[in-house]
Design a protein around this motif. Sequence first.
Motif, PDB file in Angstrom:
ATOM      1  N   VAL A 284       0.834  -1.204   0.000  1.00  0.00           N
ATOM      2  CA  VAL A 284       0.000   0.000   0.000  1.00  0.00           C
ATOM      3  C   VAL A 284       0.870   1.255   0.000  1.00  0.00           C
ATOM      4  N   THR A 285       1.957   1.238   0.765  1.00  0.00           N
ATOM      5  CA  THR A 285       2.860   2.396   0.810  1.00  0.00           C
ATOM      6  C   THR A 285       3.473   2.657  -0.560  1.00  0.00           C
ATOM      7  N   ILE A 286       3.927   1.598  -1.214  1.00  0.00           N
ATOM      8  CA  ILE A 286       4.503   1.747  -2.556  1.00  0.00           C
ATOM      9  C   ILE A 286       3.439   2.235  -3.531  1.00  0.00           C
ATOM     10  N   ALA A 287       2.218   1.710  -3.424  1.00  0.00           N
ATOM     11  CA  ALA A 287       1.135   2.122  -4.313  1.00  0.00           C
ATOM     12  C   ALA A 287       0.813   3.605  -4.129  1.00  0.00           C
TER      13      ALA A 287
ATOM     14  N   GLU B  49       3.436   5.650  -5.779  1.00  0.00           N
ATOM     15  CA  GLU B  49       3.299   5.576  -7.242  1.00  0.00           C
ATOM     16  C   GLU B  49       2.118   6.399  -7.725  1.00  0.00           C
ATOM     17  N   ILE B  50       1.047   6.439  -6.938  1.00  0.00           N
ATOM     18  CA  ILE B  50      -0.098   7.267  -7.304  1.00  0.00           C
ATOM     19  C   ILE B  50       0.309   8.732  -7.391  1.00  0.00           C
ATOM     20  N   LYS B  51       1.048   9.201  -6.392  1.00  0.00           N
ATOM     21  CA  LYS B  51       1.481  10.608  -6.386  1.00  0.00           C
ATOM     22  C   LYS B  51       2.376  10.904  -7.587  1.00  0.00           C
ATOM     23  N   ARG B  52       3.277   9.984  -7.894  1.00  0.00           N
ATOM     24  CA  ARG B  52       4.187  10.220  -9.015  1.00  0.00           C
ATOM     25  C   ARG B  52       3.447  10.172 -10.345  1.00  0.00           C
ATOM     26  N   THR B  53       2.504   9.244 -10.478  1.00  0.00           N
ATOM     27  CA  THR B  53       1.772   9.103 -11.730  1.00  0.00           C
ATOM     28  C   THR B  53       0.875  10.300 -11.989  1.00  0.00           C
ATOM     29  N   VAL B  54       0.236  10.802 -10.949  1.00  0.00           N
ATOM     30  CA  VAL B  54      -0.647  11.964 -11.097  1.00  0.00           C
ATOM     31  C   VAL B  54       0.137  13.176 -11.586  1.00  0.00           C
TER      32      VAL B  54
ATOM     33  N   VAL C 252       7.247  -4.698  -4.633  1.00  0.00           N
ATOM     34  CA  VAL C 252       7.494  -3.535  -5.485  1.00  0.00           C
ATOM     35  C   VAL C 252       6.632  -3.607  -6.742  1.00  0.00           C
ATOM     36  N   VAL C 253       6.614  -4.769  -7.392  1.00  0.00           N
ATOM     37  CA  VAL C 253       5.826  -4.925  -8.615  1.00  0.00           C
ATOM     38  C   VAL C 253       4.336  -4.723  -8.326  1.00  0.00           C
TER      39      VAL C 253
ATOM     40  N   GLY D 135      -0.772   1.008  -7.842  1.00  0.00           N
ATOM     41  CA  GLY D 135      -0.752   2.470  -7.811  1.00  0.00           C
ATOM     42  C   GLY D 135      -1.109   3.079  -9.151  1.00  0.00           C
ATOM     43  N   VAL D 136      -0.432   2.634 -10.214  1.00  0.00           N
ATOM     44  CA  VAL D 136      -0.727   3.163 -11.547  1.00  0.00           C
ATOM     45  C   VAL D 136      -2.135   2.771 -11.972  1.00  0.00           C
ATOM     46  N   GLY D 137      -2.541   1.528 -11.669  1.00  0.00           N
ATOM     47  CA  GLY D 137      -3.877   1.074 -12.030  1.00  0.00           C
ATOM     48  C   GLY D 137      -4.969   1.897 -11.376  1.00  0.00           C
TER      49      GLY D 137
END
Length: 304
Positions: free
Chosen positions: A22-25, A28-33, A113-114, A120-122
């Motif tokens: 969840v932390t990694i997701a 990744e959400i913040k970076r993708t946005v 990680v994967v 996150g991206v999904g």
Amino acid sequence: MSQSTRSVSPDVGQTATTSRVVTIARTEIKRTVRSRSLQVLMVLMLTATVLIFRTAGTGSGFSDQEVVGLLGLPFQLIVPIAAILTGAFSISGDRESGTLRLLLGLPSSRTEVVLGKFLGVGTVITVGIASTIAVAALVSHITIGSDQTAILLGIAGPTILLGWGFLGFAIGVSAVAPTQKRATAITTGGYLTLLFLWEVVVAGAHYAVTQRLPEPPLPGWVSALELGNPIIAYARAAEAFGVSTVAPLRVTFGLIRGSDTSSAAQAGAVLPTQPPDFVAIVVLGLWIAVPVAIGTLRFRRADI
């Protein structure tokens, strides 16, 4: 005491794993946005949605199903590109920059990680598609004067599956490719093959088996192989969700005569055995799961 500890530890380990994923997701959400390319694609998709319904509202004669079906064209073009651009950079980009070693030392396993980056991206892609559908429902009410929510929900599910399918492909490649350039080249080449050359692949497979190009009556396995393309599966999945007007976005060269069931029926040809519509949903599910699973296995053994 030791028995109690052993019985509790699996739950504790599972909780810790979930927390790290969840932390990694979230990261990744913040970076993708913040991705400029994704923001541009989102604007393009919203603009296309507004233009389609505005055109339909000027008395073009399209039925409600046909208007929603038109949305499938920009969805098939923009959603896969968005998934590829964000997914292909997710792991290979961190590996190339050195961030991946830091992430693995937190400690997070390679599988975590994967999964974290995939989820996150999904999540961002799902929210983007849901936002577009919400805007489409609002614009349809303004321009057409009718509520298109039910039909739009019918195309939302397949579009989300399409996005996750291409994301699964991109994440799987990103987990294996050592650089961003290689990950981008592989994923872009795969998308272009599905878009422009899939008919050549299917016709080539038929020729390898029968020593001739496909012609009516087509064998059922040709239809099954065609359905392996997620873009074609998307149109069939839309039918399963009640939207029968979505056409697959693909380039054809006339190598497979009789693959168009409507024209084949008009010509009196024997139609191929078509897999049920729900098989298309399974195909999209396989595009989500299989590349991620293969990429994770390869990633776990890779030398970073």
